[in-house]
Design a protein around this motif. Structure first.
Motif, PDB file in Angstrom:
ATOM      1  N   ILE A   1       0.848  -1.194   0.000  1.00 23.86           N
ATOM      2  CA  ILE A   1       0.000   0.000   0.000  1.00 23.86           C
ATOM      3  C   ILE A   1       0.884   1.244   0.000  1.00 23.86           C
ATOM      4  O   ILE A   1       1.652   1.471   0.931  1.00 23.86           O
ATOM      5  CB  ILE A   1      -0.938   0.018   1.221  1.00 23.86           C
ATOM      6  N   LYS A   2       0.772   2.036  -1.035  1.00 19.32           N
ATOM      7  CA  LYS A   2       1.595   3.236  -1.173  1.00 19.32           C
ATOM      8  C   LYS A   2       0.799   4.532  -1.042  1.00 19.32           C
ATOM      9  O   LYS A   2       1.361   5.597  -0.797  1.00 19.32           O
ATOM     10  CB  LYS A   2       2.306   3.228  -2.535  1.00 19.32           C
ATOM     11  N   LYS A   3      -0.514   4.428  -1.215  1.00 17.15           N
ATOM     12  CA  LYS A   3      -1.362   5.627  -1.145  1.00 17.15           C
ATOM     13  C   LYS A   3      -2.794   5.193  -0.866  1.00 17.15           C
ATOM     14  O   LYS A   3      -3.154   4.011  -1.006  1.00 17.15           O
ATOM     15  CB  LYS A   3      -1.285   6.425  -2.453  1.00 17.15           C
ATOM     16  N   ARG A   4      -3.631   6.147  -0.491  1.00 14.10           N
ATOM     17  CA  ARG A   4      -5.013   5.853  -0.108  1.00 14.10           C
ATOM     18  C   ARG A   4      -5.799   5.203  -1.244  1.00 14.10           C
ATOM     19  O   ARG A   4      -6.643   4.330  -1.020  1.00 14.10           O
ATOM     20  CB  ARG A   4      -5.707   7.134   0.346  1.00 14.10           C
ATOM     21  N   SER A   5      -5.521   5.614  -2.475  1.00 15.49           N
ATOM     22  CA  SER A   5      -6.264   5.085  -3.614  1.00 15.49           C
ATOM     23  C   SER A   5      -5.974   3.607  -3.875  1.00 15.49           C
ATOM     24  O   SER A   5      -6.670   2.965  -4.661  1.00 15.49           O
ATOM     25  CB  SER A   5      -5.970   5.907  -4.875  1.00 15.49           C
ATOM     26  N   ASP A   6      -4.937   3.049  -3.229  1.00 20.45           N
ATOM     27  CA  ASP A   6      -4.686   1.612  -3.335  1.00 20.45           C
ATOM     28  C   ASP A   6      -5.734   0.821  -2.562  1.00 20.45           C
ATOM     29  O   ASP A   6      -5.866  -0.393  -2.759  1.00 20.45           O
ATOM     30  CB  ASP A   6      -3.296   1.265  -2.789  1.00 20.45           C
ATOM     31  N   VAL A   7      -6.459   1.510  -1.682  1.00 20.20           N
ATOM     32  CA  VAL A   7      -7.449   0.853  -0.827  1.00 20.20           C
ATOM     33  C   VAL A   7      -8.855   1.399  -1.067  1.00 20.20           C
ATOM     34  O   VAL A   7      -9.837   0.645  -1.102  1.00 20.20           O
ATOM     35  CB  VAL A   7      -7.088   1.034   0.664  1.00 20.20           C
TER      36      VAL A   7
ATOM     37  N   TYR B   1      -1.446   7.610  13.967  1.00 13.71           N
ATOM     38  CA  TYR B   1      -1.832   8.580  12.945  1.00 13.71           C
ATOM     39  C   TYR B   1      -3.314   8.369  12.665  1.00 13.71           C
ATOM     40  O   TYR B   1      -3.934   7.474  13.227  1.00 13.71           O
ATOM     41  CB  TYR B   1      -0.992   8.434  11.666  1.00 13.71           C
ATOM     42  N   SER B   2      -3.892   9.164  11.779  1.00  8.91           N
ATOM     43  CA  SER B   2      -5.333   9.087  11.566  1.00  8.91           C
ATOM     44  C   SER B   2      -5.727   7.862  10.726  1.00  8.91           C
ATOM     45  O   SER B   2      -4.898   7.255  10.037  1.00  8.91           O
ATOM     46  CB  SER B   2      -5.855  10.361  10.900  1.00  8.91           C
ATOM     47  N   THR B   3      -6.971   7.526  10.781  1.00  7.89           N
ATOM     48  CA  THR B   3      -7.512   6.308  10.193  1.00  7.89           C
ATOM     49  C   THR B   3      -7.227   6.157   8.705  1.00  7.89           C
ATOM     50  O   THR B   3      -6.951   5.052   8.227  1.00  7.89           O
ATOM     51  CB  THR B   3      -9.035   6.261  10.424  1.00  7.89           C
ATOM     52  N   PHE B   4      -7.265   7.248   7.955  1.00  7.96           N
ATOM     53  CA  PHE B   4      -7.120   7.173   6.504  1.00  7.96           C
ATOM     54  C   PHE B   4      -5.756   7.663   6.010  1.00  7.96           C
ATOM     55  O   PHE B   4      -5.588   7.970   4.833  1.00  7.96           O
ATOM     56  CB  PHE B   4      -8.230   7.982   5.816  1.00  7.96           C
ATOM     57  N   ASP B   5      -4.773   7.738   6.893  1.00 13.53           N
ATOM     58  CA  ASP B   5      -3.451   8.221   6.514  1.00 13.53           C
ATOM     59  C   ASP B   5      -2.577   7.034   6.087  1.00 13.53           C
ATOM     60  O   ASP B   5      -2.039   6.317   6.923  1.00 13.53           O
ATOM     61  CB  ASP B   5      -2.808   8.969   7.683  1.00 13.53           C
ATOM     62  N   PHE B   6      -2.433   6.862   4.780  1.00 10.35           N
ATOM     63  CA  PHE B   6      -1.665   5.736   4.254  1.00 10.35           C
ATOM     64  C   PHE B   6      -0.271   6.156   3.796  1.00 10.35           C
ATOM     65  O   PHE B   6       0.279   5.608   2.846  1.00 10.35           O
ATOM     66  CB  PHE B   6      -2.431   5.074   3.101  1.00 10.35           C
ATOM     67  N   ASP B   7       0.320   7.127   4.465  1.00  6.37           N
ATOM     68  CA  ASP B   7       1.671   7.567   4.172  1.00  6.37           C
ATOM     69  C   ASP B   7       2.633   6.395   4.434  1.00  6.37           C
ATOM     70  O   ASP B   7       2.726   5.907   5.558  1.00  6.37           O
ATOM     71  CB  ASP B   7       2.028   8.745   5.076  1.00  6.37           C
ATOM     72  N   PRO B   8       3.360   5.920   3.401  1.00  5.25           N
ATOM     73  CA  PRO B   8       4.240   4.757   3.579  1.00  5.25           C
ATOM     74  C   PRO B   8       5.256   4.920   4.710  1.00  5.25           C
ATOM     75  O   PRO B   8       5.584   3.941   5.396  1.00  5.25           O
ATOM     76  CB  PRO B   8       4.942   4.638   2.223  1.00  5.25           C
ATOM     77  N   ALA B   9       5.762   6.137   4.905  1.00  5.35           N
ATOM     78  CA  ALA B   9       6.740   6.353   5.979  1.00  5.35           C
ATOM     79  C   ALA B   9       6.102   6.129   7.348  1.00  5.35           C
ATOM     80  O   ALA B   9       6.710   5.534   8.246  1.00  5.35           O
ATOM     81  CB  ALA B   9       7.312   7.764   5.888  1.00  5.35           C
ATOM     82  N   LYS B  10       4.860   6.588   7.518  1.00  2.00           N
ATOM     83  CA  LYS B  10       4.159   6.400   8.790  1.00  2.00           C
ATOM     84  C   LYS B  10       3.814   4.934   8.995  1.00  2.00           C
ATOM     85  O   LYS B  10       3.905   4.402  10.119  1.00  2.00           O
ATOM     86  CB  LYS B  10       2.908   7.270   8.834  1.00  2.00           C
ATOM     87  N   LEU B  11       3.413   4.260   7.917  1.00  2.92           N
ATOM     88  CA  LEU B  11       3.111   2.838   8.022  1.00  2.92           C
ATOM     89  C   LEU B  11       4.351   2.046   8.434  1.00  2.92           C
ATOM     90  O   LEU B  11       4.273   1.132   9.264  1.00  2.92           O
ATOM     91  CB  LEU B  11       2.553   2.310   6.699  1.00  2.92           C
ATOM     92  N   ALA B  12       5.497   2.421   7.879  1.00  2.00           N
ATOM     93  CA  ALA B  12       6.742   1.732   8.223  1.00  2.00           C
ATOM     94  C   ALA B  12       7.095   1.923   9.699  1.00  2.00           C
ATOM     95  O   ALA B  12       7.541   0.982  10.378  1.00  2.00           O
ATOM     96  CB  ALA B  12       7.878   2.233   7.335  1.00  2.00           C
ATOM     97  N   LYS B  13       6.881   3.137  10.222  1.00  2.00           N
ATOM     98  CA  LYS B  13       7.160   3.402  11.639  1.00  2.00           C
ATOM     99  C   LYS B  13       6.206   2.612  12.533  1.00  2.00           C
ATOM    100  O   LYS B  13       6.604   2.101  13.585  1.00  2.00           O
ATOM    101  CB  LYS B  13       7.041   4.895  11.922  1.00  2.00           C
ATOM    102  N   ALA B  14       4.939   2.518  12.107  1.00  2.00           N
ATOM    103  CA  ALA B  14       3.973   1.755  12.892  1.00  2.00           C
ATOM    104  C   ALA B  14       4.350   0.285  12.921  1.00  2.00           C
ATOM    105  O   ALA B  14       4.214  -0.388  13.956  1.00  2.00           O
ATOM    106  CB  ALA B  14       2.568   1.934  12.314  1.00  2.00           C
ATOM    107  N   ALA B  15       4.826  -0.229  11.796  1.00  4.15           N
ATOM    108  CA  ALA B  15       5.258  -1.629  11.743  1.00  4.15           C
ATOM    109  C   ALA B  15       6.448  -1.863  12.668  1.00  4.15           C
ATOM    110  O   ALA B  15       6.507  -2.867  13.387  1.00  4.15           O
ATOM    111  CB  ALA B  15       5.610  -2.012  10.310  1.00  4.15           C
TER     112      ALA B  15
END
Length: 268
Positions: free
Chosen positions: A62-68, A239-253
């Motif tokens: 997932i790289k951006k919101r439109s992927d979902v 972060y917020s529910t619809f924030d699919f920023d790859p950098a934030k996702l990586a930090k959450a992981a």
């Protein structure tokens, strides 16, 4: 002894759950069934059909919101039933669920029917792949923000942010429940207001976080059986529910790995 994983909703924060799951299973934990709400239902289904590493790969793609999600802002003046459509997520689920399962783990999706207001639980053991696609999508359909599935089926988080009671009812004394949430447990007053969206959407997302936390705290209250319950939650707002920023996702992981290795917190 049986083990159940119980997974909360949380939208884009679901990668935190997936990371915790992978680390726990690396350490030898083996769930008999996984029940989830919203992003948790996606993780439950993904775990069954892809395994823990495949589940993380799915999130990493997932790289951006439109992927979902599909943005339906232009439909709003024409009586649209949601701000976003779930078309991209549906295609992903159809690809995942039509393959042979990578594990024998039972996946259970929690959703709510707006007609009778009740929560329902649909299991991979007695439902077809098409029915599981529908249930997982419905579990992810946050009212107002996303279109209901099949007209009336929406996010299980309306009633069960963490579907702990379902797992509790299926288990016996001496069994184990692992709860993984996308929200920190405790006061949310210091959490930031995400102002990267238009004000109406920002305020709505903030209200959604508040509601989720309130429902979460109520869902965590069970008693009566001698079941070992361990909670894994982020130490801070992600972060917020619809924030699919790859950098934030990586930090959450990465934070999920830390939390899993911490051993979690015993409940009860």
């Amino acid at each position: 002894m049986k083990t159940a994983y119980v997974l909360s909703g949380g939208g884009a924060k679901g990668i935190f759950e997936a990371s915790v799951i992978r680390e726990l299973m690396k350490a030898g934990s083996k769930p008999d069934f996984v029940v989830g709400t919203s992003a948790g239902s996606l993780n439950a289904t993904g775990l069954r059909y892809l395994g823990p590493s495949g589940l993380m790969a799915m999130w990493a793609s997932i790289k951006k919101r439109s992927d979902v999600l599909t943005d339906h802002w232009w439909k709003i003046p024409f009586n649209a039933s949601g701000r976003y459509g779930l078309g991209p997520l549906k295609k992903t689920l159809e690809k995942i669920i039509t393959r042979d399962p990578a594990t024998q783990i039972e996946a259970v999706a929690c959703y709510v029917d707006l007609r009778d207001t009740l929560a329902y639980y649909r299991s991979s053991t007695d439902h077809t792949p098409a029915e599981m696609v529908e249930a997982t999508l419905a579990s992810s359909a946050i009212p107002f923000y996303m279109e209901p599935v099949s007209g009336y089926l929406v996010d299980g988080g309306v009633r069960e942010i963490v579907p702990l009671q379902y797992a509790y009812d299926r288990l016996e004394d001496g069994d184990e429940i692992v709860v993984v949430t996308c929200q920190p447990v405790g006061a949310q007053a210091a959490d930031p207001l995400d102002e990267s969206y238009p004000k109406a959407l920002s305020y709505g997302l903030r209200a959604l976080d508040i509601r989720d936390h309130q429902v979460l705290m109520g869902n965590l209250e069970v008693s009566g059986k001698k079941i070992n319950i361990r909670l894994y939650a982020p130490s801070h707002y992600l972060y917020s529910t619809f924030d699919f920023d790859p950098a934030k996702l990586a930090k959450a992981a990465a934070h999920g790995v830390e939390v899993a290795k911490s051993g979690g917190v015993a409940l009860g």
